[in-house]
Design an enzyme around this catalytic site. Structure first.
Site, PDB file in Angstrom:
ATOM      1  N   HIS A 125      -0.772   6.995   4.574  1.00 19.14           N
ATOM      2  CA  HIS A 125       0.553   6.556   5.010  1.00 19.14           C
ATOM      3  C   HIS A 125       1.558   7.653   4.677  1.00 19.14           C
ATOM      4  CE1 HIS A 125      -0.906   2.560   5.833  1.00 19.14           C
ATOM      5  NE2 HIS A 125      -1.286   2.384   4.587  1.00 19.14           N
TER       6      HIS A 125
ATOM      7  N   ALA B  47       0.794  -1.224   0.000  1.00 22.02           N
ATOM      8  CA  ALA B  47       0.000   0.000   0.000  1.00 22.02           C
ATOM      9  C   ALA B  47       0.832   1.283   0.000  1.00 22.02           C
ATOM     10  CB  ALA B  47      -0.936   0.000   1.208  1.00 22.02           C
TER      11      ALA B  47
ATOM     12  N   ASN C 132       1.566  -4.286   7.928  1.00 21.23           N
ATOM     13  CA  ASN C 132       2.179  -4.746   6.689  1.00 21.23           C
ATOM     14  C   ASN C 132       3.090  -3.699   6.061  1.00 21.23           C
ATOM     15  OD1 ASN C 132       1.134  -7.347   6.706  1.00 21.23           O
ATOM     16  ND2 ASN C 132      -0.616  -6.850   5.439  1.00 21.23           N
TER      17      ASN C 132
END
Length: 252
Positions: free
Chosen positions: A203, A119, A175
């Site tokens: 993020h 991601a 992750n």
């Protein structure tokens, strides 16, 4: 053409099956047989009820798209069958002993373990940390409180520490940080924030070292069929699979 065995038939598995290009899915397994049968119908592969039979199928590579527990349970067995392995549930690799065991098995069997970018962006150049020290490796993730089962009225930080500690309290939210740490060769620092105003996962990567410094911000669009899955993460594994047998390798 690379022949894929798909382990796990959730949202990521569906996306892989629906957009297979440059590879063939010849075997499918899920602990819920009906899910495997559904995916097999999409990709024209064979669904297996028995995991041992699934491993014996004519495949070059197994894609784990199930869960951390599935990765821990089956990864070594896949490598021992001399098949390459893609691990989507990279949180399984926070266990250093387990990771070392997998790497030793891969060396012994001549196999490869692949971890997709997932991601975020920028994993390729984070690998410079393996030869030139990175002095700051921080991931700041912001999510909605509802996605974590919380009810808070204002933006607040709910975790600050190392990635290997974050998994103990938030196992489904590590992750990205684990992938960062594996690329850079050191454990990433993590800040997990919740914000009632956030409608997408954000993020933010802060990296400093002898090369200079960089900042990356990624706002993830949810997968169309499952808001809990990042669409970017699904696209990253499709890209990895499509390019496995390409003669041209781009990126560090």
């Amino acid at each position: 053409m690379v022949r894929i065995g798909l382990l796990g038939c959730g949202n990521i598995g569906h996306i892989i099956a629906q957009h297979a290009e440059g590879f063939v899915i010849s075997a499918v397994y899920d602990k819920v047989p009906e899910r495997a049968a559904e995916i097999a119908g999409i990709c024209h592969g064979k669904a297996y009820r028995d995991f041992a039979a699934f491993l014996d199928a004519d495949t070059d590579l197994i894609v784990e798209a199930a869960s951390v527990s599935a990765a821990r349970a089956h990864a070594r067995e896949v490598l021992l069958h001399k098949k390459d392995l893609v691990i989507m549930s990279v949180g399984a690799l926070t266990d250093g002993a387990f990771r070392d065991e997998l790497m030793a098995t891969a060396r012994k069997t001549g196999t490869k373990i692949y971890v997709p970018s997932g991601a975020i962006f920028g994993l390729d150049n984070l690998k410079i940390g393996q030869i030139s020290p990175i002095t700051k490796l921080l991931l700041k993730t912001t999510k909605s409180p509802q996605s974590l089962g919380l009810d808070v009225p204002t933006r607040q930080r709910i975790f600050s520490g190392k990635a290997h500690d974050c998994i103990k309290s938030y196992p489904k939210n590590v992750n990205v940080s684990v992938a960062m740490g594996l690329a850079a060769g050191q454990d990433a620092d993590v800040e997990l924030w919740v914000d009632p105003a956030a409608d997408k996962n954000i993020h933010e990567l802060f990296i400093e070292g002898s090369f200079g410094e960089t900042y990356i911000r990624v706002t993830n669009v949810p997968s169309p069929d499952n808001p809990a899955t990042s669409y970017l993460a699904a696209l990253s594994i499709l890209t990895l699979l499509k390019n496995l047998d390409s003669p041209l390798v781009v990126g560090t």
